[in-house]
Design a protein around this motif. Structure first.
Motif, PDB file in Angstrom:
ATOM      1  N   MET A   1      -8.767 -11.952   0.390  1.00 36.75           N
ATOM      2  CA  MET A   1      -8.014 -10.995  -0.121  1.00 36.75           C
ATOM      3  C   MET A   1      -6.791 -10.849   0.822  1.00 36.75           C
ATOM      4  O   MET A   1      -6.983 -10.696   2.276  1.00 36.75           O
ATOM      5  N   GLU A   2      -5.593 -10.711   0.216  1.00 40.60           N
ATOM      6  CA  GLU A   2      -4.090 -10.577   1.198  1.00 40.60           C
ATOM      7  C   GLU A   2      -3.697  -9.376   0.764  1.00 40.60           C
ATOM      8  O   GLU A   2      -4.092  -8.753  -0.405  1.00 40.60           O
ATOM      9  N   TYR A   3      -2.778  -8.654   1.474  1.00 39.55           N
ATOM     10  CA  TYR A   3      -2.136  -7.175   1.284  1.00 39.55           C
ATOM     11  C   TYR A   3      -1.058  -7.240   2.176  1.00 39.55           C
ATOM     12  O   TYR A   3      -1.031  -7.782   3.091  1.00 39.55           O
ATOM     13  N   ASN A   4      -0.031  -6.282   1.790  1.00 42.06           N
ATOM     14  CA  ASN A   4       1.048  -5.968   2.490  1.00 42.06           C
ATOM     15  C   ASN A   4       0.778  -4.522   3.166  1.00 42.06           C
ATOM     16  O   ASN A   4       0.134  -3.553   2.640  1.00 42.06           O
ATOM     17  N   ASP A   5       1.311  -4.337   4.461  1.00 48.72           N
ATOM     18  CA  ASP A   5       1.442  -3.030   5.122  1.00 48.72           C
ATOM     19  C   ASP A   5       2.531  -2.865   5.784  1.00 48.72           C
ATOM     20  O   ASP A   5       3.003  -3.869   6.375  1.00 48.72           O
ATOM     21  N   GLN A   6       2.999  -1.576   6.090  1.00 45.26           N
ATOM     22  CA  GLN A   6       3.976  -1.401   6.794  1.00 45.26           C
ATOM     23  C   GLN A   6       4.018  -1.045   8.000  1.00 45.26           C
ATOM     24  O   GLN A   6       2.908  -0.225   8.449  1.00 45.26           O
ATOM     25  N   LEU A   7       4.455  -1.702   9.086  1.00 42.08           N
ATOM     26  CA  LEU A   7       4.372  -1.678  10.507  1.00 42.08           C
ATOM     27  C   LEU A   7       5.876  -1.574  11.029  1.00 42.08           C
ATOM     28  O   LEU A   7       6.546  -2.454  10.793  1.00 42.08           O
ATOM     29  N   ASN A   8       6.381  -0.503  11.695  1.00 45.17           N
ATOM     30  CA  ASN A   8       7.554  -0.536  12.437  1.00 45.17           C
ATOM     31  C   ASN A   8       8.467  -0.644  11.307  1.00 45.17           C
ATOM     32  O   ASN A   8       9.622  -1.532  11.644  1.00 45.17           O
ATOM     33  N   ASN A   9       8.700  -0.091  10.253  1.00 40.51           N
ATOM     34  CA  ASN A   9       9.501  -0.226   9.135  1.00 40.51           C
ATOM     35  C   ASN A   9       9.533  -1.984   8.344  1.00 40.51           C
ATOM     36  O   ASN A   9      10.701  -1.964   7.784  1.00 40.51           O
ATOM     37  N   TYR A  10       8.776  -2.505   8.539  1.00 38.47           N
ATOM     38  CA  TYR A  10       8.654  -3.874   8.169  1.00 38.47           C
ATOM     39  C   TYR A  10       7.500  -4.120   7.286  1.00 38.47           C
ATOM     40  O   TYR A  10       6.395  -3.523   7.732  1.00 38.47           O
ATOM     41  N   ALA A  11       7.286  -4.743   6.147  1.00 42.71           N
ATOM     42  CA  ALA A  11       6.291  -5.302   5.519  1.00 42.71           C
ATOM     43  C   ALA A  11       5.768  -6.512   6.166  1.00 42.71           C
ATOM     44  O   ALA A  11       6.419  -7.501   6.398  1.00 42.71           O
ATOM     45  N   SER A  17     -11.482  -9.384   4.496  1.00 40.20           N
ATOM     46  CA  SER A  17     -12.663  -9.842   3.667  1.00 40.20           C
ATOM     47  C   SER A  17     -12.837  -8.813   2.544  1.00 40.20           C
ATOM     48  O   SER A  17     -12.132  -7.629   2.626  1.00 40.20           O
ATOM     49  N   VAL A  18     -13.527  -9.229   1.491  1.00 40.93           N
ATOM     50  CA  VAL A  18     -13.628  -8.184   0.214  1.00 40.93           C
ATOM     51  C   VAL A  18     -14.289  -7.089   0.552  1.00 40.93           C
ATOM     52  O   VAL A  18     -13.763  -5.863   0.189  1.00 40.93           O
ATOM     53  N   ASP A  19     -15.421  -7.034   1.811  1.00 36.38           N
ATOM     54  CA  ASP A  19     -15.786  -5.545   1.965  1.00 36.38           C
ATOM     55  C   ASP A  19     -14.997  -4.917   3.150  1.00 36.38           C
ATOM     56  O   ASP A  19     -15.294  -3.886   3.458  1.00 36.38           O
ATOM     57  N   GLY A  20     -13.822  -5.000   3.375  1.00 39.43           N
ATOM     58  CA  GLY A  20     -12.810  -4.447   4.188  1.00 39.43           C
ATOM     59  C   GLY A  20     -12.995  -4.722   5.386  1.00 39.43           C
ATOM     60  O   GLY A  20     -12.155  -4.166   6.320  1.00 39.43           O
ATOM     61  N   SER A  21     -13.795  -5.727   6.138  1.00 38.93           N
ATOM     62  CA  SER A  21     -13.983  -5.954   7.236  1.00 38.93           C
ATOM     63  C   SER A  21     -13.127  -7.128   7.799  1.00 38.93           C
ATOM     64  O   SER A  21     -12.419  -7.714   6.954  1.00 38.93           O
ATOM     65  N   GLU A  22     -12.917  -7.408   9.181  1.00 39.93           N
ATOM     66  CA  GLU A  22     -12.162  -8.718   9.586  1.00 39.93           C
ATOM     67  C   GLU A  22     -10.776  -8.656   9.150  1.00 39.93           C
ATOM     68  O   GLU A  22     -10.117  -9.793   8.699  1.00 39.93           O
ATOM     69  N   LYS A  23     -10.102  -7.470   9.208  1.00 36.06           N
ATOM     70  CA  LYS A  23      -8.584  -7.331   9.026  1.00 36.06           C
ATOM     71  C   LYS A  23      -7.790  -8.241  10.000  1.00 36.06           C
ATOM     72  O   LYS A  23      -8.081  -8.030  11.126  1.00 36.06           O
ATOM     73  N   VAL A  24      -6.975  -9.264   9.533  1.00 37.83           N
ATOM     74  CA  VAL A  24      -6.099 -10.216  10.434  1.00 37.83           C
ATOM     75  C   VAL A  24      -4.730 -10.331   9.967  1.00 37.83           C
ATOM     76  O   VAL A  24      -4.460 -10.276   8.858  1.00 37.83           O
TER      77      VAL A  24
END
Length: 72
Positions: A1-11, A17-24
């Motif tokens: 699964m992929e997603y966007n997140d804001q860090l320092n005003n940049y996306a 992974s589907v269970d929320g672990s292993e965020k890269v």
């Protein structure tokens, strides 16, 4: 699964992974990376980039080999 997140005003794009672990985190430059979408074979991620050269890009699923497909 992929997603966007804001860090320092940049996306940025992350892969998790589907269970929320292993965020890269897959993107690191000071720009906005938006609307990530997996290729049907799971090898690539396409995304909208707003930075030095705006456009539609594709990268390998590990975040490497970013290539411009279409500029704005």
């Amino acid at each position: 699964m992929e997603y966007n997140d804001q860090l320092n005003n940049y996306a940025h794009i992350f892969k998790v992974s589907v269970d929320g672990s292993e965020k890269v985190r897959l993107t690191f430059d000071d720009a906005c990376h938006q609307m990530p979408r997996w290729s049907p074979d799971g090898e690539k991620i396409a995304y909208k980039y707003n930075g030095s050269i705006d456009g539609l890009y594709v990268m390998d699923s590990d975040g490497y080999n970013n290539k411009l497909l279409v500029d704005d």
